[in-house]
Design an enzyme around this catalytic site. Structure first.
Site, mmCIF file in Angstrom:
data_model
loop_
_atom_site.group_PDB
_atom_site.id
_atom_site.type_symbol
_atom_site.label_atom_id
_atom_site.label_comp_id
_atom_site.label_asym_id
_atom_site.label_seq_id
_atom_site.Cartn_x
_atom_site.Cartn_y
_atom_site.Cartn_z
ATOM 1 N N LYS A 94 74.791 21.212 -80.396
ATOM 2 C CA LYS A 94 72.933 22.015 -80.028
ATOM 3 C C LYS A 94 72.675 22.244 -78.344
ATOM 4 O O LYS A 94 71.940 20.789 -77.981
ATOM 5 C CB LYS A 94 72.281 21.500 -81.120
ATOM 6 N N PRO A 95 72.911 23.018 -77.980
ATOM 7 C CA PRO A 95 73.057 23.029 -76.645
ATOM 8 C C PRO A 95 70.886 23.098 -75.985
ATOM 9 O O PRO A 95 69.902 23.432 -77.532
ATOM 10 C CB PRO A 95 73.565 24.123 -75.477
ATOM 11 N N ALA A 96 70.242 22.389 -74.773
ATOM 12 C CA ALA A 96 68.872 22.563 -74.656
ATOM 13 C C ALA A 96 68.848 24.125 -74.881
ATOM 14 O O ALA A 96 69.423 25.119 -74.602
ATOM 15 C CB ALA A 96 68.539 22.612 -73.019
ATOM 16 N N GLU A 127 73.731 9.215 -73.328
ATOM 17 C CA GLU A 127 73.750 8.972 -71.663
ATOM 18 C C GLU A 127 72.267 10.174 -71.507
ATOM 19 O O GLU A 127 71.993 10.926 -71.649
ATOM 20 C CB GLU A 127 74.792 10.628 -71.192
ATOM 21 N N LEU A 128 71.432 8.304 -71.077
ATOM 22 C CA LEU A 128 70.155 8.882 -70.398
ATOM 23 C C LEU A 128 69.495 9.140 -69.327
ATOM 24 O O LEU A 128 70.431 9.531 -68.501
ATOM 25 C CB LEU A 128 69.157 7.693 -71.067
ATOM 26 N N CYS A 141 71.080 13.474 -63.735
ATOM 27 C CA CYS A 141 70.535 12.209 -64.290
ATOM 28 C C CYS A 141 70.747 11.527 -62.513
ATOM 29 O O CYS A 141 70.909 10.506 -62.246
ATOM 30 C CB CYS A 141 70.835 11.939 -65.130
ATOM 31 N N GLU A 196 61.456 9.312 -62.812
ATOM 32 C CA GLU A 196 62.532 10.259 -62.424
ATOM 33 C C GLU A 196 62.175 11.283 -62.184
ATOM 34 O O GLU A 196 61.214 12.091 -62.942
ATOM 35 C CB GLU A 196 63.440 10.573 -64.118
HETATM 36 P P1 NAD Z 1 65.692 16.174 -72.897
HETATM 37 O O1 NAD Z 1 65.410 14.602 -73.673
HETATM 38 O O2 NAD Z 1 64.043 17.124 -72.975
HETATM 39 O O3 NAD Z 1 66.772 16.998 -74.113
HETATM 40 C C1 NAD Z 1 67.963 17.209 -73.924
HETATM 41 C C2 NAD Z 1 68.545 17.484 -75.229
HETATM 42 O O4 NAD Z 1 67.726 16.901 -76.640
HETATM 43 C C3 NAD Z 1 68.034 18.983 -75.462
HETATM 44 O O5 NAD Z 1 68.957 19.562 -75.889
HETATM 45 C C4 NAD Z 1 66.962 19.080 -76.509
HETATM 46 O O6 NAD Z 1 66.183 20.746 -77.181
HETATM 47 C C5 NAD Z 1 67.201 18.249 -77.273
HETATM 48 N N1 NAD Z 1 65.420 17.568 -77.796
HETATM 49 C C6 NAD Z 1 64.640 17.474 -76.801
HETATM 50 N N2 NAD Z 1 63.385 16.891 -77.712
HETATM 51 C C7 NAD Z 1 64.515 16.994 -79.132
HETATM 52 C C8 NAD Z 1 63.750 16.232 -80.222
HETATM 53 N N3 NAD Z 1 62.724 14.985 -80.823
HETATM 54 N N4 NAD Z 1 65.091 15.772 -80.989
HETATM 55 C C9 NAD Z 1 66.316 16.010 -80.862
HETATM 56 N N5 NAD Z 1 66.814 16.722 -80.087
HETATM 57 C C10 NAD Z 1 66.006 16.810 -78.904
HETATM 58 O O7 NAD Z 1 65.805 16.059 -71.493
HETATM 59 P P2 NAD Z 1 66.275 17.347 -70.579
HETATM 60 O O8 NAD Z 1 64.679 17.932 -69.889
HETATM 61 O O9 NAD Z 1 67.588 18.614 -70.819
HETATM 62 O O10 NAD Z 1 66.986 16.978 -69.398
HETATM 63 C C11 NAD Z 1 66.688 16.197 -68.773
HETATM 64 C C12 NAD Z 1 67.164 14.479 -68.367
HETATM 65 O O11 NAD Z 1 68.087 14.275 -69.033
HETATM 66 C C13 NAD Z 1 66.858 13.654 -67.626
HETATM 67 O O12 NAD Z 1 66.081 12.501 -68.028
HETATM 68 C C14 NAD Z 1 68.178 13.378 -67.114
HETATM 69 O O13 NAD Z 1 68.177 12.583 -66.371
HETATM 70 C C15 NAD Z 1 68.807 13.478 -68.597
HETATM 71 N N6 NAD Z 1 70.421 13.374 -67.994
HETATM 72 C C16 NAD Z 1 71.456 12.305 -68.634
HETATM 73 C C17 NAD Z 1 72.608 12.609 -68.178
HETATM 74 C C18 NAD Z 1 73.624 11.836 -68.191
HETATM 75 O O14 NAD Z 1 74.518 11.671 -68.388
HETATM 76 N N7 NAD Z 1 72.930 10.202 -68.294
HETATM 77 C C19 NAD Z 1 73.327 13.477 -67.799
HETATM 78 C C20 NAD Z 1 72.630 15.010 -67.521
HETATM 79 C C21 NAD Z 1 71.294 15.014 -68.238
#
Ligand code: NAD
Length: 477
Positions: free
Chosen positions: A175-177, A251-252, A285, A381
């Site tokens: 499930k991509p963004a 991976e957060l 990240c 962040e």
């Molecule tokens: P996000 O957490 O908002 O979204 C990530 C994914 O989760 C997306 O696919 C989104 O659609 C989905 N999502 C959102 N709400 C959800 C829910 N309630 N239930 C299930 N899925 C849900 O993050 P973002 O804004 O897309 O990305 C940025 C964040 O990701 C930053 O905090 C960054 O540090 C982190 N990140 C971490 C890594 C790593 O490897 N540690 C890599 C890239 C990005």
């Protein structure tokens, strides 16, 4: 199939499946709609789970050599078509062409690395210490893997999960963004063309991630969750996976400190800072979030960093002449502007080093000198092109401030030499430390965080084990 020139439907059981509802995907550099994409409901998602579950019985029994060859072909196709991948990334994510090409290449390398790793998955055979039995440990594919990826690396975050899962013998529902689904669909198509059997890779694009994911995670046919995204959403998902005691790889978020210690080479540190801060326009990240610079170097570092930032040409990522593209959306850009507003309220004085185009989700880089440790820009962040600089007088103080965060993904240490750099690196509370360099991600290395930055590791030798489960046999031999 929809009429879009991009793959824009769900991939379920090898079929491109259009839904009755769609949602738009925008180009953040122009705000034009790139494509309308199928909007999966929870029922659609469960169909994808069913397809992955059916495919698992066959795929998990294939030889590792067969799985490796699919991954190797995927690497070759992706490499042949690398510019198509980069174009999609630049269009839907907004990042600069060089970053998009860098990501596409990095993403393809996960297919190569895990094609090599597939046949190296080894069990364990040994005698118990008192020789009353033999211990045999097998590692078997865990089952259907649910994968959720963020918008900032739409290709690499998908391949970093798909490649090890397929190498292990798992099947996938990705499930991509919702901001960047087109690249993920393209990657899935590459895997289909590389010979992944129907149902091994399924993709569900949706505008209702929470609802869809809750349904998937409650389904007993799903065996593991692999999530990359914010710590906030990661915690919501962990609460759900706890209900089923589901293995979860996380991976957060990050809040990377960037240390420039006394005696460090300022020129080298600025080159590193440009990589660590500006790759992906700061939406990584791994992005350096806060700069701690020894007081003897702070003015020099800030001046050179500012000059380097001012030299970046800002404009649409698809235009190869630009160094800094758009942010992924106006919403994300505005989040960074809100943080800056909050910081100004605390007395910070951001300086915009250049001008950004007025259309689209662009933002000029900002440098913020004389920042107080503990203020907003060092706590949150930032995820955009803002560089706060804090000066320090002793190494212990710098290390204390660097570790003073709930995050622990990555740190950067610039020291007078690598020996001192490694000594300081050992004291950093982060899963990864870059010493005297600004980039460290590599498919052959374990990527992941300590503290609230995550659970588990992706890439390296560890990555495939996120998709394997150990089973121990006791036998008299
Ligand atoms: P996000 O957490 O908002 O979204 C990530 C994914 O989760 C997306 O696919 C989104 O659609 C989905 N999502 C959102 N709400 C959800 C829910 N309630 N239930 C299930 N899925 C849900 O993050 P973002 O804004 O897309 O990305 C940025 C964040 O990701 C930053 O905090 C960054 O540090 C982190 N990140 C971490 C890594 C790593 O490897 N540690 C890599 C890239 C990005």
């Amino acid at each position: 199939m929809s009429a879009s020139k991009y793959k824009s439907d769900l991939l379920i059981g090898g079929e491109w499946t259009e839904t009755s509802q769609q949602f738009p995907v925008l180009n953040p550099a122009s705000m034009e709609v790139l494509s309308e994409v199928s909007d999966a409901s929870p029922d659609d998602a469960l169909q994808a789970v069913g397809a992955a579950h059916d495919a698992f019985s066959h795929w998990s029994q294939t030889s590792s050599r067969q799985r490796a060859e699919v991954l190797r072909r995927a690497f070759e196709i992706m490499t042949d078509e690398i510019e198509d991948c980069a174009r999609l990334i630049a269009l839907e994510n907004g990042k600069a062409w060089r970053d998009a090409m860098g990501e596409a290449t990095y993403a393809a390398e996960f297919f190569r690395w895990f094609s090599e790793e597939a046949s190296r998955i080894a069990g364990d055979f040994r005698y118990a210490p008192n020789r009353d039995k033999t211990i045999i440990v097998d590692h078997r594919p865990v089952g259907v893997a649910y994968m959720i990826t963020p918008w900032n690396f739409p290709a690499a975050m998908a391949t970093r999960k798909l490649a090890p899962a397929l190498a292990a013998g798992c099947t996938a529902v990705l499930k991509p963004a919702s901001e960047t689904p087109l690249t993920a669909l393209w990657v899935a198509d590459v895997l289909q063309r590389a010979g992944a059997p129907a149902g091994v890779v399924n993709v569900i694009t949706t505008s209702t991630s929470g609802k869809v994911s809750s349904a998937v995670l409650a389904d007993p046919r799903v065996a593991t969750l692999s999530f990359t995204g914010s710590t906030y959403v990661g915690k919501l998902l962990l609460a759900q996976t706890a209900q089923r005691v589901l293995p979860s790889s996380m991976e957060l978020g990050g809040n990377a400190p960037f240390l420039v210690l006394e005696g460090a080479d300022v020129e080298l540190a600025v080159v590193g800072a440009m990589d660590a801060k500006m790759r992906n326009g700061g939406s990584a990240c791994t992005a350096a979030n806060r700069f701690y610079v020894h007081e003897s170097l702070a003015a020099d570092f800030a001046q050179h960093f500012q000059l380097a930032l001012a030299g970046l040409r800002i404009g649409p990522g698809i235009d190869q002449a630009n160094d800094l593209g758009a942010m992924v959306s106006v919403k994300e850009r505005d989040k960074v502007l809100d943080l800056l507003g909050k910081a100004e309220g605390e007395g910070a004085k951001p300086v915009a080093v250049s001008e950004a185009p007025e259309f689209g989700a662009f933002m000029a880089p900002r440098i913020v000198r004389d920042v107080q440790h503990g203020s907003t820009l060092t706590r949150d962040e930032i995820f955009g092109p803002v560089a706060p600089i804090v000066s320090f007088s002793s190494q212990d103080e710098a290390i204390r401030m660097a570790n003073d965060t709930d995050y622990g993904l990555i740190s950067y240490v610039f020291a007078k030499d690598n020996g001192e750099g490694i000594k300081v690196a050992r004291r950093m509370e982060s899963g990864m430390v870059a010493v005297n360099r600004g980039v460290m991600s590599d498919p052959a290395a374990p990527f992941g965080g300590m503290k609230e930055s995550g659970l588990g590791r992706e890439g390296g030798f560890a990555g495939v084990h996120e998709f394997l489960e150990s089973q121990y046999f006791a036998v008299d031999l």
